[in-house]
Design a protein around this motif. Structure first.
Motif, PDB file in Angstrom:
ATOM      1  N   GLY A 159     -15.841 -27.401   4.182  1.00 59.67           N
ATOM      2  CA  GLY A 159     -14.673 -26.541   4.771  1.00 59.67           C
ATOM      3  C   GLY A 159     -14.246 -26.801   3.272  1.00 59.67           C
ATOM      4  O   GLY A 159     -13.578 -25.330   3.871  1.00 59.67           O
ATOM      5  N   VAL A 160     -13.350 -26.907   2.713  1.00 60.38           N
ATOM      6  CA  VAL A 160     -13.021 -26.715   1.639  1.00 60.38           C
ATOM      7  C   VAL A 160     -13.695 -25.110   0.649  1.00 60.38           C
ATOM      8  O   VAL A 160     -12.631 -24.562  -0.278  1.00 60.38           O
ATOM      9  CB  VAL A 160     -12.124 -28.154   0.214  1.00 60.38           C
ATOM     10  N   TYR A 175      -9.068 -28.474   6.245  1.00 58.00           N
ATOM     11  CA  TYR A 175      -9.830 -29.780   5.853  1.00 58.00           C
ATOM     12  C   TYR A 175      -9.460 -29.665   4.536  1.00 58.00           C
ATOM     13  O   TYR A 175     -10.172 -31.173   4.601  1.00 58.00           O
ATOM     14  CB  TYR A 175     -10.755 -29.039   4.956  1.00 58.00           C
ATOM     15  N   ARG A 227      -8.506 -33.223   6.513  1.00 58.73           N
ATOM     16  CA  ARG A 227      -9.408 -34.552   6.214  1.00 58.73           C
ATOM     17  C   ARG A 227     -10.510 -34.804   5.599  1.00 58.73           C
ATOM     18  O   ARG A 227     -10.274 -36.430   6.229  1.00 58.73           O
ATOM     19  CB  ARG A 227     -10.724 -33.184   7.422  1.00 58.73           C
ATOM     20  N   VAL A 228     -10.113 -34.211   4.391  1.00 61.74           N
ATOM     21  CA  VAL A 228     -10.615 -35.247   3.780  1.00 61.74           C
ATOM     22  C   VAL A 228      -9.591 -35.847   3.497  1.00 61.74           C
ATOM     23  O   VAL A 228     -10.422 -37.032   2.703  1.00 61.74           O
ATOM     24  CB  VAL A 228     -11.123 -33.920   1.774  1.00 61.74           C
ATOM     25  N   GLY A 287     -16.391 -31.705   4.931  1.00 64.63           N
ATOM     26  CA  GLY A 287     -14.606 -31.410   4.600  1.00 64.63           C
ATOM     27  C   GLY A 287     -14.479 -30.867   3.892  1.00 64.63           C
ATOM     28  O   GLY A 287     -14.265 -29.656   2.977  1.00 64.63           O
ATOM     29  N   ALA A 296     -18.348 -26.267  12.820  1.00 65.79           N
ATOM     30  CA  ALA A 296     -17.080 -26.361  13.150  1.00 65.79           C
ATOM     31  C   ALA A 296     -16.690 -26.248  14.401  1.00 65.79           C
ATOM     32  O   ALA A 296     -16.091 -27.133  14.302  1.00 65.79           O
ATOM     33  CB  ALA A 296     -15.960 -25.450  12.128  1.00 65.79           C
ATOM     34  N   TRP A 348      -7.251 -22.361   6.434  1.00 65.36           N
ATOM     35  CA  TRP A 348      -8.873 -22.783   6.118  1.00 65.36           C
ATOM     36  C   TRP A 348      -8.758 -24.052   5.121  1.00 65.36           C
ATOM     37  O   TRP A 348      -8.558 -25.385   5.078  1.00 65.36           O
ATOM     38  CB  TRP A 348      -9.696 -22.107   5.587  1.00 65.36           C
TER      39      TRP A 348
END
Length: 292
Positions: free
Chosen positions: A235-236, A280, A283-284, A232, A207, A276
């Motif tokens: 990241g989640v 993300y 983004r998703v 993404g 990242a 965090w």
């Protein structure tokens, strides 16, 4: 070594010179003398025994009926402490974020990048600092609020309603993780923590490279398409993993009687994980909505 027990640390206690427990057993009363002549409590039926004497039945009953000392009385961390400190941090973040939303021009990513980098450095300081500083933790929340306020406004400009969607998604993910942890579906073992931490570190490194590439105008393909969607979601998942570690550490801290100040450190960890997950999810959702 001098004992910390106030009874055992008295001068002369349990010594051979003064007799058992500090009482002199060498001097005897002469025959016929009144053994109570020198007793200051002899004429007082309510007189108390000196320190170290046997407590009365009434004193024992009072001590038995008295409530036991709780965590608040002993200065230990409680779940209420963690919830309160976390709420303070989130309110700070939301307040600064709302101010940035309405005052900072749309698309001022330079300010967001600067605040994010400052928060990243401050987060490292908080992590490695031995003493706990609530002021630094609140400053971290404020810097993150500034960055998220600018970024969220930009996302909202392109995708109407995306911010509330990401917020609701963050609530669902964090609530689901809490339910899974409390139900025992997720058990934070040593192996789980080691493997998850290694994955989280690797993902964080990737990242960071993606972020630096984006600031330089390059595109690694992690912001769109199937690869971006997978990135993404990863990241989640990392954010959810961090939450599970936080839950386990908070539970262990309360059970082990951690100092009350540790509730600030627990709140800091929870805020990092929630940020965090939110970032993300933005983004998703943006990738899934495309151009709308």
């Amino acid at each position: 070594m001098r004992s910390s027990n106030p009874v055992f640390s008295r001068d002369g206690a349990f010594s051979r010179d003064t007799g058992y427990a500090g009482f002199d057993t060498t001097r005897q009363q002469p025959y016929g003398a009144d053994p109570y002549a020198n007793n200051p409590y002899a004429n007082d039926p309510y007189g108390q025994q000196p320190h170290g004497g046997r407590p009365t039945d009434e004193q024992l009953a009072t001590m038995y009926r008295a409530p036991s000392a709780g965590p608040l009385d002993t200065g230990r961390m409680t779940m209420d402490d963690v919830v309160a400190r976390t709420a303070i941090c989130l309110l700070t973040l939301l307040g600064v974020g709302a101010a940035a939303w309405f005052t900072v021009p749309v698309g001022n990513f330079g300010l967001a990048i600067g605040a994010s980098l400052a928060a990243f450095v401050l987060g490292l300081v908080i992590n490695f600092k031995r003493s706990i500083s609530p002021a630094l933790i609140l400053l971290y929340a404020a810097l993150q609020g500034l960055a998220l306020g600018v970024v969220s406004r930009a996302f909202e400009t392109f995708w109407d309603g995306i911010v509330i969607q990401a917020v609701l998604g963050t609530v669902v993910v964090s609530g689901g993780m809490l339910l899974a942890y409390k139900s025992g579906w997720i058990r934070v073992t040593g192996r789980y923590a080691r493997i998850g931490t290694a994955i989280a570190l690797g993902f964080s490194f990737l990242a960071m490279i993606d972020f630096l590439a984006w600031t330089a105008g390059a595109d690694l393909g992690l912001g769109s398409g199937p690869l971006g969607l997978l990135f993404g979601l990863g990241g989640v998942a990392v954010g959810a993993f961090l939450l599970s570690l936080d839950f386990a550490e908070i539970e262990a801290g309360i059970r082990g009687g951690a100092p009350q100040a540790e509730s600030w450190r627990a709140a800091f960890g929870l805020v990092v994980a929630l940020i965090w997950i939110y970032v993300y999810l933005l983004r998703v959702i943006a990738i899934l909505r495309g151009d709308d």
